[in-house]
Motif scaffolding. Structure first.
Motif, short mmCIF file in Angstrom:
data_model
loop_
_atom_site.label_atom_id
_atom_site.label_comp_id
_atom_site.label_asym_id
_atom_site.label_seq_id
_atom_site.Cartn_x
_atom_site.Cartn_y
_atom_site.Cartn_z
N LEU A 51 -91.28 4.70 -55.28
CA LEU A 51 -90.34 3.62 -54.99
C LEU A 51 -89.91 3.60 -53.52
O LEU A 51 -89.00 2.87 -53.16
CB LEU A 51 -89.10 3.74 -55.88
CG LEU A 51 -89.35 3.59 -57.38
CD1 LEU A 51 -88.07 3.85 -58.17
CD2 LEU A 51 -89.89 2.19 -57.70
N GLY A 52 -90.55 4.43 -52.70
CA GLY A 52 -90.18 4.48 -51.30
C GLY A 52 -89.02 5.43 -51.02
O GLY A 52 -88.60 5.55 -49.86
N LEU A 53 -88.52 6.08 -52.04
CA LEU A 53 -87.44 7.05 -51.87
C LEU A 53 -88.03 8.42 -51.55
O LEU A 53 -89.21 8.67 -51.81
CB LEU A 53 -86.61 7.12 -53.15
CG LEU A 53 -85.94 5.81 -53.58
CD1 LEU A 53 -85.28 5.97 -54.95
CD2 LEU A 53 -84.91 5.36 -52.55
N PRO A 54 -87.23 9.34 -51.01
CA PRO A 54 -87.75 10.69 -50.77
C PRO A 54 -88.29 11.29 -52.05
O PRO A 54 -87.70 11.16 -53.12
CB PRO A 54 -86.51 11.44 -50.26
CG PRO A 54 -85.63 10.39 -49.66
CD PRO A 54 -85.84 9.16 -50.50
N GLU A 55 -89.43 11.97 -51.91
CA GLU A 55 -90.08 12.53 -53.09
C GLU A 55 -89.18 13.52 -53.80
O GLU A 55 -89.25 13.68 -55.03
CB GLU A 55 -91.39 13.19 -52.66
CG GLU A 55 -92.26 13.69 -53.80
CD GLU A 55 -91.98 15.13 -54.16
OE1 GLU A 55 -92.20 15.52 -55.32
OE2 GLU A 55 -91.51 15.86 -53.25
#
Length: 794
Positions: free
Chosen positions: A710-714
């Motif tokens: 989702l484009g968030l930090p893994e």
């Protein structure tokens, strides 16, 4: 007189730095050497030799005088010169037992004056908050009532600092100090400044083209700092973890054909606040290689290369992987054993085709050295029986030595989970052509008490308690007792597993228990008493077969009235309840093909399961039932997106004299077909003001999933997903439904559902949120547009 001392006593109760203490020792020893050299020089001129008829020792309390005299190496009446006297002093001084030493000639008597090192009265730790005293005491060698050693205290301080560094507290310092007490005793104090942990603020890569930074960060054990670090706790800079990350990153690229991959360096740049670092990995990927020509050549007359090549599963065009080479070598060596060809070794000879980016591999069959296994020695297993460890070896005493098999056996021993440490080495035996295999293990606890929790929209909140022992009585057997309760169900289960029945690769399992349900999605309760033994074994490196028997007593129980208050008289469910408790005796098998077990393709996998059951070996029911499931998965787009397709189907053919019941037929749950309640699709009885799912004899479901970031930090653990399900459940042959007009959905129809998933990997377990909408459905279907599941074990 020859004298020297190793330290100067401080005032009682005053702290004394160990470093200062060591400095005094070193300086005193240096000065002593000069004094001895200058002091003995004139003696050697005036008197060429000494002769002592008596030796006295003064000042010793713990160490016997005879021991001290023995250190000097002098004999009574022996003529010695000044150099030998100095050597005698050094021998006593270097024993490390004395703080000061003096050799005083008094006529024909040599007086040895000593001051023993103090005894440690107690050990204290100061300044430690993160680690308890008991944990620190385990890493030091100094102990109360032992002789104090400055060198050992310094080493202990270094060991304590290393423990803190392993937790990412790189700025921690440990200073050992002593406090003088009476009676030649000291208190040893370790003053600890723990410091703060060094976080990894950001991880980036230089030189990567094939895979993005985000994809590579998912490979590493070290994570970036984020708001969830309390749960993740992997964003601390730890050197051992970085070394592990270097290896797993290399394995990641090699398994994908990048044979020239290397890590040029890892740079940690400290932030301006000096409480975190920016981690940069400089890598060189190289080119991606595939397998080229695969051939087998033989230097052994008995080994036909064509026959061996027919056993290989490697084909040209497959992405090169070291694991594929290892598997191929194992396959060929196992064939040699089956053919009775001893001492055959497989040497992979790889040639590069840089123009076509291919690696040609020739598996050369050569004759290895004639070395036999003399014996297998096992040490350290206080609980586990020797035979449990020996069962992990495919060789026995007298067999030809196969180094690869020894390594594989070591991995199997470690994989048991019975030992905290397991080392397998070979050494020369009684003759040069024999070796002894030494297995050195350290036992660890194998029993466990597990507490678990679960939640789902369908079954509500649940609690699970499990007691298990993985190494029962040291026999390698697993026993367990599990109790799981949820809002709508309860299950009590006792299990037993023997992984090596009769010493073979044959797993025997036995389970029994009681399961009860009172689901809100059904107008009746169920009770099942069951007993299930089974045998499971591998038929190849990717296939497995399970044979099983099952006995159960199943009953549908009436709640009195429906949830709407209507009467059950004349309903299909009431006629099934009237059948009472029925016994079922069945045999079955499950055949599994799982390509993921070989690990040849790290970006794709294929799973197939086929179940067949026959009930009628006694009991009250008789039927044939078949189920199958096929799953294909692949990572695409820089391995960021997971595509998965699942197909499931099942068919029931009823053979009994009595009609089938709903609990005998298939009922689809949201785990099989999303977007609907349990039993939400398929035939239903809607007469008398109630609405009962009746299940069906045939079902078919296809599920398609795509999971993506989702484009968030893994490290946050959030991913999104899209899914599309299509499925059908139908057929009520041989049931009580008859030609009742109240029953709908007999012939079935395919439903279509689309949805979005939010997958969250949290510290308390995986969460999955499903939001769905039915595109095609029947009016009587029971939808469930939202589904949440949580399962945690801690």
């Amino acid at each position: 007189m020859v004298r020297g001392k190793q330290g100067t006593p401080s005032k009682a109760g005053q702290r004394f730095s160990i470093k200062s203490y060591s400095t005094i020792l070193n300086r005193t020893a240096s000065a002593l050497a000069m004094v001895v050299a200058l002091g003995l020089a004139p003696l050697s001129v005036e008197a060429q030799s000494y002769r002592f008829t008596d030796v006295k020792v003064e000042g010793n309390q713990r160490i016997q005088s005879s021991t001290i005299v023995a250190y000097t190496g002098l004999e009574r009446g022996q003529a010695i010169d000044g150099g030998e006297l100095n050597d005698a002093y050094r021998a006593v001084f270097d024993s490390g037992l004395f703080e000061t030493v003096e050799l005083v000639p008094q006529g024909n008597t040599l007086v040895i004056k000593v001051v023993e090192f103090p005894t440690i009265s107690r050990i204290n730790f100061e300044g430690n908050r993160r680690l308890k005293d008991d944990a620190l005491a385990e890493v030091i060698q100094s102990a109360p009532r032992r002789v104090f050693s400055a060198a050992q205290a310094e080493q202990d301080a270094a060991n304590i600092a290393e423990v803190y560094r392993a937790q990412g507290r790189l700025a921690s310092t440990v200073t050992p100090r002593i406090i003088r007490r009476s009676d030649n005793r000291v208190d040893l104090v370790f003053e600890i400044a723990e410091g703060d942990t060094i976080e990894v603020e950001r991880i980036s890569f230089v030189g990567n083209k094939a895979y993005s930074d985000r994809r590579l960060r998912r490979v590493l054990e070290t994570k970036q700092a984020n708001i969830l670090r309390t749960f993740i706790n992997k964003d601390t800079l730890i050197d051992d973890r970085l070394q592990f990350d270097r290896q797993v990153l290399r394995d990641f690229y090699l398994s994908r054909g990048y044979v020239d991959f290397r890590i040029n360096g890892v740079n940690a740049e400290v932030t301006q606040e000096r409480d975190a670092v920016f981690l940069v990995m400089d890598v060189t990927e190289g080119q991606k290689f595939e397998f080229g020509d695969i051939s087998v050549s033989s230097e052994i007359a008995d080994a036909d290369p064509d026959e061996f090549q027919a056993e290989l599963r490697l084909k040209p065009g497959i992405v090169y992987s070291p694991l594929a080479i290892e598997n191929a070598i194992t396959t060929l060596e196992q064939l040699a054993v089956r053919k009775g060809i001893d001492f055959l070794r497989v040497e992979p000879r790889v040639t590069r085709d840089d123009r076509n980016l291919r690696l040609n591999v020739d598996f050369a069959l050569v004759r290895g050295p004639r070395i036999f296994v003399e014996r297998i020695d096992i040490e350290g297993n206080t609980t586990t029986l020797d035979r449990v460890v020996r069962q992990q070896f495919n060789i026995v005493e007298g067999d030809p030595l196969n180094p690869r098999e020894i390594r594989n056996s070591a991995e199997r021993i470690r994989a048991l989970g019975f030992f905290s440490n397991a080392n397998v080495d070979t050494r020369e035996g009684s003759t040069p052509n024999q070796v002894v295999v030494d297995v050195d293990v350290e036992e660890q606890p194998t029993g466990s008490l597990s507490l678990g929790g679960s939640y789902s929209v369908n079954s509500g909140i649940g609690v699970a308690i499990g007691i298990s022992e993985a190494n029962f009585l040291g026999r390698g057997q697993r026993v367990g007792l599990n109790i799981s309760t949820a809002q709508d169900s309860e299950e009590y289960n006792v299990s037993f597993t023997e992984p090596k029945l009769l010493g073979r690769d044959l797993q025997f399992s036995l389970s029994g228990g009681l399961a009860e349900t009172n689901s809100n999605f059904a107008e009746y309760d169920t009770s099942t008493l069951f007993f299930r033994p089974s045998l499971t074994f591998d038929t190849s490196d990717v296939t497995r077969l399970q044979l099983r028997y099952g006995w159960s007593q199943e009953e549908m129980q009436d709640r009195g009235t429906t949830s709407t208050g209507g009467s059950r008289v004349g309903s299909v469910i009431s006629s099934e309840i009237a059948q009472g408790a029925l016994n079922k005796s069945e045999i079955g098998l499950t055949y599994t093909y799982d390509s993921r077990r070989t690990g040849l393709n790290p970006v794709a996998g294929f799973l197939m399961e086929a179940d067949f059951d026959y009930a009628g070996l006694g009991g009250d029911t008789e039927y044939l039932r078949a189920k199958s499931k096929i799953v294909a998965q692949r990572l695409v787009f820089n391995e960021e997106i997971t595509l998965r397709a699942t197909f499931e189907t099942g068919a029931l053919h009823w053979l009994g004299n009595e009609p089938s019941r709903t609990i005998d037929r298939f009922l689809l749950s949201p785990s099989v077909f999303r977007g609907f309640e349990p039993g939400g699709i398929g035939p239903r009885d809607q007469g008398g003001g109630f609405d009962d799912a009746l299940g069906g004899n045939i079902y078919a479901v296809a599920r398609f999933d795509a999971e993506f970031p989702l484009g968030l930090p893994e490290e946050v653990g959030l991913r999104g997903g899209l899914f599309y399900d299509v499925g059908n459940l139908w057929n009520l042959a041989d049931s009580n439904a008859g030609a009742s007009a109240n029953v709908v959905g007999r012939d079935g129809s395919f439903r279509h559902v689309i949805g979005f998933s939010l997958l969250w990997t949290t510290g308390i377990g995986p969460l999955r949120f499903n939001f769905s909408r039915a595109l095609v459905k029947e009016d009587f279907d029971q939808e469930q547009p939202f589904d949440l599941t949580l399962q945690a074990r801690f």
